[in-house]
Motif scaffolding. Structure first.
Motif, PDB file in Angstrom:
ATOM      1  N   GLU A 186      -9.138 -12.377   8.595  1.00 43.15           N
ATOM      2  CA  GLU A 186      -8.063 -12.800   7.690  1.00 43.15           C
ATOM      3  C   GLU A 186      -8.514 -12.641   6.236  1.00 43.15           C
ATOM      4  O   GLU A 186      -7.728 -12.261   5.366  1.00 43.15           O
ATOM      5  CB  GLU A 186      -7.671 -14.255   7.993  1.00 43.15           C
ATOM      6  N   ALA A 187      -9.808 -12.929   5.982  1.00 45.08           N
ATOM      7  CA  ALA A 187     -10.335 -12.813   4.608  1.00 45.08           C
ATOM      8  C   ALA A 187     -10.161 -11.378   4.105  1.00 45.08           C
ATOM      9  O   ALA A 187      -9.723 -11.144   2.961  1.00 45.08           O
ATOM     10  CB  ALA A 187     -11.810 -13.209   4.588  1.00 45.08           C
ATOM     11  N   ALA A 188     -10.483 -10.411   4.972  1.00 45.68           N
ATOM     12  CA  ALA A 188     -10.357  -9.000   4.574  1.00 45.68           C
ATOM     13  C   ALA A 188      -8.890  -8.639   4.367  1.00 45.68           C
ATOM     14  O   ALA A 188      -8.532  -7.962   3.388  1.00 45.68           O
ATOM     15  CB  ALA A 188     -10.981  -8.118   5.652  1.00 45.68           C
ATOM     16  N   LEU A 189      -8.012  -9.110   5.254  1.00 49.49           N
ATOM     17  CA  LEU A 189      -6.589  -8.761   5.142  1.00 49.49           C
ATOM     18  C   LEU A 189      -5.969  -9.335   3.874  1.00 49.49           C
ATOM     19  O   LEU A 189      -5.120  -8.699   3.245  1.00 49.49           O
ATOM     20  CB  LEU A 189      -5.821  -9.254   6.378  1.00 49.49           C
ATOM     21  N   THR A 190      -6.428 -10.514   3.490  1.00 54.67           N
ATOM     22  CA  THR A 190      -5.915 -11.121   2.256  1.00 54.67           C
ATOM     23  C   THR A 190      -6.240 -10.220   1.059  1.00 54.67           C
ATOM     24  O   THR A 190      -5.388  -9.959   0.204  1.00 54.67           O
ATOM     25  CB  THR A 190      -6.532 -12.524   2.065  1.00 54.67           C
ATOM     26  N   GLU A 191      -7.482  -9.713   1.036  1.00 56.45           N
ATOM     27  CA  GLU A 191      -7.841  -8.798  -0.058  1.00 56.45           C
ATOM     28  C   GLU A 191      -7.068  -7.486   0.048  1.00 56.45           C
ATOM     29  O   GLU A 191      -6.698  -6.882  -0.961  1.00 56.45           O
ATOM     30  CB  GLU A 191      -9.341  -8.501  -0.018  1.00 56.45           C
ATOM     31  N   ALA A 192      -6.870  -7.019   1.292  1.00 58.74           N
ATOM     32  CA  ALA A 192      -6.166  -5.744   1.485  1.00 58.74           C
ATOM     33  C   ALA A 192      -4.778  -5.787   0.850  1.00 58.74           C
ATOM     34  O   ALA A 192      -4.326  -4.798   0.259  1.00 58.74           O
ATOM     35  CB  ALA A 192      -6.067  -5.425   2.977  1.00 58.74           C
TER      36      ALA A 192
ATOM     37  N   TYR B  89     -11.343   1.170  -0.115  1.00 53.49           N
ATOM     38  CA  TYR B  89     -11.671   2.581  -0.367  1.00 53.49           C
ATOM     39  C   TYR B  89     -10.569   3.525   0.088  1.00 53.49           C
ATOM     40  O   TYR B  89     -10.422   4.612  -0.461  1.00 53.49           O
ATOM     41  CB  TYR B  89     -13.029   2.940   0.272  1.00 53.49           C
ATOM     42  N   LEU B  90      -9.783   3.105   1.092  1.00 47.52           N
ATOM     43  CA  LEU B  90      -8.690   3.983   1.533  1.00 47.52           C
ATOM     44  C   LEU B  90      -7.492   3.875   0.582  1.00 47.52           C
ATOM     45  O   LEU B  90      -6.791   4.863   0.360  1.00 47.52           O
ATOM     46  CB  LEU B  90      -8.274   3.630   2.974  1.00 47.52           C
ATOM     47  N   ALA B  91      -7.283   2.691   0.007  1.00 53.13           N
ATOM     48  CA  ALA B  91      -6.087   2.480  -0.831  1.00 53.13           C
ATOM     49  C   ALA B  91      -5.968   3.538  -1.955  1.00 53.13           C
ATOM     50  O   ALA B  91      -4.884   4.116  -2.127  1.00 53.13           O
ATOM     51  CB  ALA B  91      -6.082   1.065  -1.401  1.00 53.13           C
ATOM     52  N   PRO B  92      -7.051   3.839  -2.708  1.00 51.89           N
ATOM     53  CA  PRO B  92      -6.894   4.859  -3.762  1.00 51.89           C
ATOM     54  C   PRO B  92      -6.547   6.242  -3.204  1.00 51.89           C
ATOM     55  O   PRO B  92      -5.818   7.002  -3.850  1.00 51.89           O
ATOM     56  CB  PRO B  92      -8.277   4.901  -4.444  1.00 51.89           C
ATOM     57  N   CYS B  93      -7.041   6.550  -1.992  1.00 53.70           N
ATOM     58  CA  CYS B  93      -6.705   7.851  -1.368  1.00 53.70           C
ATOM     59  C   CYS B  93      -5.205   7.908  -1.091  1.00 53.70           C
ATOM     60  O   CYS B  93      -4.561   8.946  -1.271  1.00 53.70           O
ATOM     61  CB  CYS B  93      -7.429   8.032  -0.028  1.00 53.70           C
TER      62      CYS B  93
ATOM     63  N   CYS C  28      -9.246  -2.123   9.294  1.00 53.89           N
ATOM     64  CA  CYS C  28      -8.995  -1.691   7.901  1.00 53.89           C
ATOM     65  C   CYS C  28      -9.849  -2.448   6.886  1.00 53.89           C
ATOM     66  O   CYS C  28     -10.035  -1.984   5.759  1.00 53.89           O
ATOM     67  CB  CYS C  28      -7.526  -1.853   7.545  1.00 53.89           C
ATOM     68  N   GLY C  29     -10.383  -3.627   7.270  1.00 53.69           N
ATOM     69  CA  GLY C  29     -11.102  -4.432   6.285  1.00 53.69           C
ATOM     70  C   GLY C  29     -10.190  -4.741   5.123  1.00 53.69           C
ATOM     71  O   GLY C  29      -8.997  -5.035   5.311  1.00 53.69           O
ATOM     72  N   ASN C  30     -10.723  -4.630   3.898  1.00 58.09           N
ATOM     73  CA  ASN C  30      -9.854  -4.898   2.733  1.00 58.09           C
ATOM     74  C   ASN C  30      -9.191  -3.622   2.200  1.00 58.09           C
ATOM     75  O   ASN C  30      -8.527  -3.669   1.166  1.00 58.09           O
ATOM     76  CB  ASN C  30     -10.619  -5.623   1.622  1.00 58.09           C
TER      77      ASN C  30
ATOM     78  N   GLY D 136      -3.898  -7.125  -1.815  1.00 55.78           N
ATOM     79  CA  GLY D 136      -4.048  -6.806  -3.237  1.00 55.78           C
ATOM     80  C   GLY D 136      -4.323  -5.318  -3.453  1.00 55.78           C
ATOM     81  O   GLY D 136      -3.666  -4.668  -4.275  1.00 55.78           O
ATOM     82  N   TYR D 137      -5.279  -4.770  -2.710  1.00 57.91           N
ATOM     83  CA  TYR D 137      -5.633  -3.356  -2.919  1.00 57.91           C
ATOM     84  C   TYR D 137      -4.464  -2.404  -2.622  1.00 57.91           C
ATOM     85  O   TYR D 137      -4.369  -1.325  -3.188  1.00 57.91           O
ATOM     86  CB  TYR D 137      -6.846  -2.965  -2.066  1.00 57.91           C
ATOM     87  N   LEU D 138      -3.575  -2.819  -1.688  1.00 62.89           N
ATOM     88  CA  LEU D 138      -2.487  -1.917  -1.266  1.00 62.89           C
ATOM     89  C   LEU D 138      -1.175  -2.217  -2.000  1.00 62.89           C
ATOM     90  O   LEU D 138      -0.154  -1.584  -1.723  1.00 62.89           O
ATOM     91  CB  LEU D 138      -2.272  -2.061   0.246  1.00 62.89           C
ATOM     92  N   ALA D 139      -1.230  -3.169  -2.927  1.00 64.99           N
ATOM     93  CA  ALA D 139       0.011  -3.677  -3.536  1.00 64.99           C
ATOM     94  C   ALA D 139       0.841  -2.582  -4.210  1.00 64.99           C
ATOM     95  O   ALA D 139       2.067  -2.648  -4.212  1.00 64.99           O
ATOM     96  CB  ALA D 139      -0.311  -4.782  -4.534  1.00 64.99           C
ATOM     97  N   GLU D 140       0.161  -1.572  -4.769  1.00 64.96           N
ATOM     98  CA  GLU D 140       0.930  -0.579  -5.530  1.00 64.96           C
ATOM     99  C   GLU D 140       1.397   0.612  -4.704  1.00 64.96           C
ATOM    100  O   GLU D 140       1.986   1.556  -5.235  1.00 64.96           O
ATOM    101  CB  GLU D 140       0.096  -0.073  -6.709  1.00 64.96           C
ATOM    102  N   LEU D 141       1.126   0.598  -3.404  1.00 63.84           N
ATOM    103  CA  LEU D 141       1.583   1.733  -2.582  1.00 63.84           C
ATOM    104  C   LEU D 141       3.102   1.741  -2.514  1.00 63.84           C
ATOM    105  O   LEU D 141       3.714   0.714  -2.224  1.00 63.84           O
ATOM    106  CB  LEU D 141       1.048   1.615  -1.147  1.00 63.84           C
ATOM    107  N   PRO D 142       3.728   2.892  -2.733  1.00 59.66           N
ATOM    108  CA  PRO D 142       5.190   2.917  -2.736  1.00 59.66           C
ATOM    109  C   PRO D 142       5.827   2.750  -1.357  1.00 59.66           C
ATOM    110  O   PRO D 142       6.921   2.227  -1.251  1.00 59.66           O
ATOM    111  CB  PRO D 142       5.530   4.300  -3.321  1.00 59.66           C
ATOM    112  N   GLY D 143       5.116   3.186  -0.279  1.00 60.17           N
ATOM    113  CA  GLY D 143       5.718   3.110   1.063  1.00 60.17           C
ATOM    114  C   GLY D 143       5.679   1.695   1.621  1.00 60.17           C
ATOM    115  O   GLY D 143       5.329   0.732   0.931  1.00 60.17           O
ATOM    116  N   GLN D 144       6.054   1.585   2.906  1.00 61.15           N
ATOM    117  CA  GLN D 144       6.006   0.274   3.570  1.00 61.15           C
ATOM    118  C   GLN D 144       4.582  -0.040   3.981  1.00 61.15           C
ATOM    119  O   GLN D 144       3.864   0.835   4.490  1.00 61.15           O
ATOM    120  CB  GLN D 144       6.855   0.323   4.831  1.00 61.15           C
ATOM    121  N   VAL D 145       4.158  -1.278   3.761  1.00 62.51           N
ATOM    122  CA  VAL D 145       2.800  -1.711   4.115  1.00 62.51           C
ATOM    123  C   VAL D 145       2.891  -2.890   5.080  1.00 62.51           C
ATOM    124  O   VAL D 145       3.570  -3.871   4.792  1.00 62.51           O
ATOM    125  CB  VAL D 145       2.001  -2.119   2.853  1.00 62.51           C
TER     126      VAL D 145
END
Ligand SMILES: C[S@@+](CC[C@H](N)C(=O)[O-])C[C@H]1O[C@@H](n2cnc3c(N)ncnc32)[C@H](O)[C@@H]1O
Length: 238
Positions: free
Chosen positions: A80-86, A60-64, A55-57, A88-97
């Motif tokens: 781990e560096a990418a997951l840490t950023e991920a 680009y998928l998060a906005p979709c 998934c990287g960070n 943040g990018y996925l923070a506003e998704l309403p479902g479970q992450v």
């Protein structure tokens, strides 16, 4: 084929990949615009389960996913560096992450969930041919009956060997990725040279079919960068 060195570039300097995508050198903008469109076509909005391998960070998928919301998103990556950023990018998704630091092949081979969408962007070309076959086999096992495997990746031309593929791709990088500082460009070229093992479309199609995913659609193609959708049975043309 996946060794600590394969993903070292993403662990050490995630920012280099981010820079390349910022300049859209691998067509992320066009590719992910289309992915948003196709995810929005699913009839199970708000209810589908999506597994994102490599998934990287997730930048680009998060906005979709904000437009086509899954009930569960699980991202898997070794960096781990990418997951840490991920996060943040996925923070506003309403479902479970869920974000898991793990080898993607191990993750898909051991998952006990059924997934409606398995997504993988620019990660499978790192696997050896037998590992790619195992990847498809595992996807065939854990994909829901009407599930989609969406694969974004570099693909070789039919009958093109790896060496001539690499010649072409490294030329493309050196001629078009002009805004990347020279030393970083050469680091990226060395990574591609040492770790990229893309397959031809017919090989991917054959592996998918062996795994019960008998339908393949080419969703988009920008130079070597392909988006493919695999499913058990033929879908209406997307
Ligand atoms: C080129 S980046 C792609 C990121 C994102 N999916 C995209 O489309 O832009 C490849 C990602 O796959 C991860 N990766 C490569 N091989 C992996 C493996 N065997 N297991 C887990 N992650 C892997 C790398 O750490 C990196 O974050």
């Amino acid at each position: 084929m996946t060794s600590p060195e394969t993903t070292a570039i993403f662990t050490r300097s995630w920012s280099l990949y981010d820079l390349l995508t910022e300049y859209n050198y691998m067509f992320h903008r066009e590719i992910y615009r289309k992915i948003e469109d196709i995810l929005k076509l699913r009839g199970d909005q708000g209810h589908y389960r999506l597994l994102d391998l490599g998934c990287g960070n997730a930048r680009y998928l998060a906005p979709c996913l904000k437009q086509a919301v899954p009930v569960i998103y699980e991202g898997v990556d070794l960096s781990e560096a990418a997951l840490t950023e991920a996060r943040g990018y996925l923070a506003e998704l309403p479902g479970q992450v869920f974000l898991t630091r793990r080898d993607l092949l191990e993750a898909i081979e051991s998952t006990e969930k059924t997934w409606d969408v398995i997504f993988t962007g620019f990660a499978i070309h790192h696997l050896a041919p037998d590992e790619k076959a195992r990847f498809f086999h595992a996807a065939g096992r854990c994909l829901a009956e009407n599930g989609w495997l969406i694969l974004v990746d570099v693909v070789r031309e039919e009958n093109q060997d790896r060496e001539s593929y690499l010649d072409g791709y490294l030329k493309f990088m050196r001629e078009t990725w002009t805004k990347v500082p020279k030393d970083q460009l050469e680091e990226a070229c060395a990574h591609v040279h040492d770790h990229d093992y893309p397959e031809c479309l017919s090989t991917l199609r054959g592996m998918a079919s062996e795994a019960g995913l008998h339908s393949t659609q080419l969703i988009s193609r920008y130079a070597q960068h392909h988006t493919l959708l695999f499913s058990r049975s033929t879908l209406e043309k997307i």
